[in-house]
Write a protein that holds these residues in place. Structure first.
Motif, mmCIF file in Angstrom:
data_model
loop_
_atom_site.group_PDB
_atom_site.id
_atom_site.type_symbol
_atom_site.label_atom_id
_atom_site.label_comp_id
_atom_site.label_asym_id
_atom_site.label_seq_id
_atom_site.Cartn_x
_atom_site.Cartn_y
_atom_site.Cartn_z
ATOM 1 N N VAL C 356 10.034 5.309 9.863
ATOM 2 C CA VAL C 356 10.385 3.931 9.513
ATOM 3 C C VAL C 356 10.232 3.709 8.009
ATOM 4 N N VAL C 357 9.125 4.184 7.449
ATOM 5 C CA VAL C 357 8.898 3.995 6.010
ATOM 6 C C VAL C 357 10.023 4.654 5.205
ATOM 7 N N ALA C 358 10.339 5.897 5.574
ATOM 8 C CA ALA C 358 11.363 6.625 4.821
ATOM 9 C C ALA C 358 12.716 5.912 4.931
ATOM 10 N N VAL C 359 13.064 5.487 6.136
ATOM 11 C CA VAL C 359 14.366 4.841 6.343
ATOM 12 C C VAL C 359 14.445 3.529 5.573
ATOM 13 N N MET C 360 13.349 2.752 5.602
ATOM 14 C CA MET C 360 13.368 1.485 4.876
ATOM 15 C C MET C 360 13.503 1.720 3.380
ATOM 16 N N ALA C 361 12.743 2.677 2.868
ATOM 17 C CA ALA C 361 12.814 2.953 1.430
ATOM 18 C C ALA C 361 14.238 3.330 1.043
ATOM 19 N N LEU C 362 14.854 4.193 1.854
ATOM 20 C CA LEU C 362 16.230 4.599 1.541
ATOM 21 C C LEU C 362 17.188 3.423 1.601
#
Lengths: 330, 362, 378
Positions: C356-362
């Motif tokens: 989730v963190v990675a997807v949101m950052a992207l």
């Protein structure tokens, strides 16, 4: 309009043909034909199959013929007799298996769509009209989270919370006591009690996306001069909003209603697997795991055809709501 | 007797942004008289459109009317349809932009037409629908009646076969027809004042002439006043009774159209007129341009905003003091004129055209 | 319009020197200046930088190697790091007390306040090969004594450290998106470019083809293809097979973006002007058109990475993607399929949080880039 419809329906034919080719290819991907797999499975269980029976099956699905003939036989069986082949995993006709589960998948899809729009459309409009308000910030951040959290993860988390803190096992669409009962109020309530979680989980990502796109579209529309013109004619803000920019901003959504169908099949596989729903998704997964390729290929084929039909519905709707498109075909 | 229908006093409309405040309209005074045409002229960015929008409170955030009065006279004596309660003068600047009172004035008392009819009309509704909606917003009539009236209005503005065109969408009409449809829409409720924001700028010259003619005709028939915003002095010469010249959010001069062309007072007006190409004896002369360019809205000059480009600027004066309005006679008198320039010290100077340097202008 | 706010001259700058700087700044600088104003996007960029740094040197950051296990610590819960200040700053975690549950045979753990496991920076641990180049046993952070238990995010069934495995997983999960996106880009730019450049029948055919691809539900097709990957393939081969499968569906969106931008730019006046000046075709494309859409393409690229990451996670979660012993966030989540397992070890969901963190950052970065992509607009 009639002519346009006819043209659109005819244009579907090559697409469906391509889709059937892809599905057939997937069926053929694993090495050996499916009868080999059946024989191998049966012999593993210490059973054998009559050579005559084997030959009959081989002939029915033209397995000893070249690929082209096999494909033609396969698609002809589907089109003329609704015969999608035999599932060796369940030992039943594929059409019967899918027939049992497809209604639930589609029912889930319709609920997800209705619920998603009921939440997302007002939220998106609010977010755009009250730009940079507290509510807007809350809604936009929730939309971002909704997009980023995969549905199955949410399903897992909710299932875990229910199991751990409410001591309630999640799974299926009915509690055991209602599973075989006839429909009555109790069964309906029980059904709804099981329905809300998959619907919520499946619609979340879509809601997030819809809110963000609708907000952006509507903000664009609200800046357009025709809004000022309408205001200069003394329309009230509410009327102004609903009659003009919202209508224009909604068009892209109506135009992509059909895309909800592939999205449903995408999300549903994971979420239904996690929540143990008797839909087509887990069936597809199980059939792929055990290389029950007629079943798997058929499910993929049906999903694709439904998507093509969905696109057709979208196009027709778009013509109905947008005079600019209508005029183009008039 | 030609009393003021609309009087704007000290109107200020500002746009606040993180980078600073843009003072789009900064102390506009002007008068529109009953049944007459006032042309507002000025370069791009001088605040003409914002003045017009401020009158109907159509300024989008972050823009806001921060000061000034917009006095509009409701229910003229000659108009029996106005109820007694509606008589009197109302200050539009004090009305709630979203409120009922303001909405009753928009489209009914004051209507507005815009530059780009293609984008100023709804793309998803027929023009008939939009006209009928306008009528039904302000008058209690049936749908059928409203539609018939819409057809009538379309006929009045010279749209051929109005009973068919009433169901047309904007993208199915030509530019001229669209503008006619927009005029029909604006006039459907017989407003007393029509604000036209560069309605002919986007049209070709022939169509432009037709639309101007139509507007003049309709004005005569319906007896309404027109506030016409343009940067085209040719248009001004053709239709104006009076002219207000704007520069950087300020009306620097308002006078009758003849006075403007033959006897201008403000240095900016003079410069503007000199920059118009002319036919005739002086045609071979090199065209004069106004030196420099309009200052950036964040760098609004102190004092008289025009002093940075003015040939007659008085150092130490014009760059410090904002010139007050000097008006000859009573403001309501048709022959009166008003100027904001430090070259003149008294209204008498303005009337005589004698500036402080002792020169008689032109 | 006379609205001074939309006046192109009204760029919110007062300093004349800065004005000058803006007029001569190259495009990437303008994009960066605009990007910088979007705080969420900048935060996303920082997080992304952090994640990719983590992925690049995962062996160093992780206290343990990915396969290091100690069965006694099966499903040991996460520990909290404590700090003590007597005689300098010391970090430590408390040890575990455990006893087997007579019914489930699982061990239950409690915090043992009597034993402290001291921690330090750059301790010695298991040896590893960094990028296959040189071997070392130094880690970034870990227990002073290599054998001591440290499970910051808890342990899995075999007593492997979830924290370390998450860090290892970032390498696969974050790179699947990148590699997949570049494959998509190649396909998308090639077909989109051909479509946009040639137009006519070719364009029409390619467009129909793209529409066809878009009308196929992604996941079932992914599953179908992934199921066909022979189980005998090694980790590297199946990794590439999976990325190819992922990018097979992702290129259509990119091809559309490229094509529509191409059409839009081709009709711009400055392209016409260059044509009229007799500039050669390739030069027009290279010098005049490419700069105008690279920023858009980069933005769409960034926005399609999350789809790839989520795709890999979904496939691996279902057991049809990457297979253990390869570690990715999806493979880690595969352990968490069962609600009963989750109720014993809820921390297994942490790999989902990483996704989730990675997807949101992207998404934040992609959105920021998209908004900043056109620096000459408004």
């Amino acid at each position: 309009m009639g002519l346009y419809l006819l043209r659109r329906v005819l244009a579907m034919v090559p697409t469906v043909f391509l889709v059937s080719l892809v599905s057939f290819t997937i069926i053929q991907l694993p090495p050996g034909d499916f009868l080999d797999t059946v024989v191998a499975n049966l012999s593993q269980q210490g059973q054998t199959i009559e050579p005559a029976q084997l030959a009959a099956l081989r002939q029915r699905y033209a397995l000893d013929q070249p690929m082209v003939v096999q494909y033609t036989t396969w698609i002809t069986n589907i089109v003329t007799r609704g015969d999608f082949g035999q599932s060796m995993l369940y030992g039943k006709p594929v059409s019967e298996l899918i027939g049992e589960r497809l209604p639930l998948t589609l029912g889930l899809g319709v609920s997800v769509w209705l619920f998603g729009w009921a939440i997302a459309l007002p939220a998106g409009i609010y977010s755009a009209v009250r730009k940079y308000s507290l509510g807007d910030y809350v809604l936009t951040s929730m939309a971002f989270v909704g997009i980023a959290v995969p549905g199955f993860l949410l399903a897992l988390t909710v299932a875990f919370i229910q199991f751990r803190y409410f001591d309630k096992a999640v799974g299926g669409m009915f509690s055991p006591e209602y599973a075989d009962a006839a429909w009555n109020l109790g069964k309906l309530l029980d059904f709804l009690d099981h329905l809300w979680l998959p619907v919520l989980v499946l619609s979340l990502g879509g809601i997030g996306g819809t809110i963000r796109v609708l907000r952006a579209n509507l903000l664009d529309e609200l800046r357009k001069p025709y809004v000022v013109t309408a205001r200069s004619r003394g329309l009230s803000e509410r009327r102004l909003l609903v009659a003009y920019p919202v209508r224009v901003a909604l068009n892209p959504f109506i135009a992509t209603v059909g895309w909800l169908i592939p999205a449903l099949f995408d999300g549903e596989v994971l979420v239904s697997t996690v929540l143990g729903l008797e839909t087509t998704g887990p069936l597809l997964l199980r059939s792929l795991e055990s290389q029950d390729m007629y079943l798997a290929g058929s499910i993929i084929f049906i999903a694709c055809v439904l998507t093509v039909i969905g696109t057709l519905i979208s196009d027709i709707l778009l013509v109905l709501v947008d005079p600019r498109v209508r005029a183009g075909y008039a | 007797m030609d009393p003021a229908l609309l009087r704007v006093r000290g109107l200020r409309t500002h746009f606040a942004s993180p980078e600073g405040v843009v003072r789009a309209v900064d102390g506009v005074d002007l008068v529109v008289r009953e049944g007459q045409t006032l042309c507002v002229v000025g370069e791009s960015g001088c605040g003409k459109s914002m003045t017009a929008r401020s009158i109907l409170q159509l300024v989008d955030p972050p823009g806001r009317i921060v000061d000034g009065e917009i006095l509009f006279r409701l229910g003229a004596p000659a108009e029996p349809r106005a109820a007694a309660a509606e008589h009197g003068v109302v200050d539009l600047a004090r009305l709630d932009p979203r409120g009922r009172a303001m909405r009753r004035i928009r489209g009914k008392e004051i209507a507005m037409i815009f530059q780009e009819p293609m984008v100023s009309l709804s793309p998803v509704h027929t023009i008939g629908h939009q006209i009928a909606e306008n009528i039904r917003t302000h008058q209690d009539v049936s749908k059928k009646e409203a539609r018939d009236r819409a057809i009538e209005e379309l006929r009045r503005v010279g749209i051929p076969r109005p009973e068919h065109r009433v169901d047309a969408y904007t993208f199915q009409l030509s530019g001229g027809m669209r503008q006619r449809a927009m005029i029909a829409m604006a006039l459907a409720c017989r407003p007393k004042l029509l604000i036209a924001d560069e309605p002919t700028t986007a049209l070709d010259v022939t169509t432009q002439a037709q639309i101007l003619e139509l507007l003049q005709e309709l004005q005569e028939q319906l007896g309404m006043a027109v506030m016409f915003i343009t940067h085209d002095l040719g248009v001004v010469a053709e239709i104006a009774d009076e002219v207000a010249v704007m520069y950087l959010g300020l009306v620097v001069e308002q006078c009758g159209v003849d006075e403007l062309f033959h006897d201008p007072r403000h240095p900016y007006t003079k410069a503007l007129l000199e920059s118009v190409p002319t036919a005739g004896p002086r045609a071979k002369q090199r065209l004069t341009t106004i030196t420099g360019s309009v200052p950036h809205p964040y760098h609004r000059p102190k004092g008289c905003p025009f002093h940075t480009r003015c040939r007659q600027a008085i150092p130490g004066e014009c760059d410090h003091k904002l010139p007050p309005v000097l008006a000859t006679g009573t403001a309501d008198h048709p022959g009166s004129r008003a100027v904001r320039c430090l070259l003149y010290q008294t209204p008498a100077d303005v009337a005589a055209g004698v500036d402080t340097l002792g020169e008689v202008s032109r | 319009m006379n609205d001074p706010v939309s006046d192109p001259a009204s760029d919110p700058v007062r300093d004349p020197d800065r004005d000058e700087e803006i007029y001569v700044a190259p495009q990437y600088k303008l994009v960066w200046w605009r990007f910088r104003r979007n705080r969420l996007a900048v935060a996303g960029l920082v997080v992304l930088g952090f994640l990719y740094l983590l992925a690049a040197f995962c062996e160093f950051w992780a206290p343990h190697t990915q396969d290091h296990y100690r069965a006694v610590y099966s499903y040991a819960p996460p520990q909290r790091i404590h700090v003590s200040f007597d005689g300098g700053v010391h970090f430590f975690v408390y040890g575990y007390k455990s006893r087997p549950d007579p019914e489930t045979l699982l061990r239950t753990f409690t915090v043992d306040r009597s034993t402290r496991v001291p921690l330090r920076f750059f301790p010695r641990g298991e040896t590893y090969q960094l990028w296959g180049l040189f071997g070392t046993d130094r880690h970034f952070f870990g227990p002073v004594k290599p054998g001591d238990p440290m499970y910051l995010f808890g342990a899995d069934e075999q007593g492997r450290d979830l924290f370390s495995r998450l860090i290892y997983g970032s390498r696969i999960s974050m790179s699947v998106g990148l590699v997949g996106v570049f494959l998509s880009l190649a396909l998308g730019v090639l077909l989109g470019g051909i479509s946009g450049y040639l137009g006519g029948i070719t364009d029409n055919l390619i467009q129909r083809f793209i529409e066809f691809f878009m009308s196929i539900p992604t996941l079932p097709l992914w599953l179908g293809l992934a199921a066909a990957i022979p189980s005998g393939w090694g980790p590297i081969t199946s990794y590439f097979a999976i990325t190819i499968i992922l990018s097979l569906m992702g290129w259509t969106g990119l091809a559309r973006v490229v094509r529509s931008r191409f059409f839009q730019i081709r009709s711009e006046d400055y392209v016409l002007a260059a044509e009229l000046d007799g500039v050669r075709r390739m030069r027009i494309i290279r010098r005049h058109m490419l700069p105008a859409f690279t920023s858009h393409v980069i933005a769409s690229l960034t926005l399609s990475i999350p789809g790839m990451i989520l795709g890999e996670t979904a496939l691996s979660f279902l057991g049809l993607g990457l297979q253990p012993p390869v570690v990715s966030w999806g493979v880690l989540l595969n352990d968490a399929q069962n609600v009963r397992v989750l109720s014993t070890a809820p921390w297994l969901l942490l790999s989902g949080a990483a996704v989730v963190v990675a997807v949101m950052a992207l998404n934040f970065v992609g959105d920021g880039l998209r908004d900043a992509a056109d620096p000459y607009e408004s």
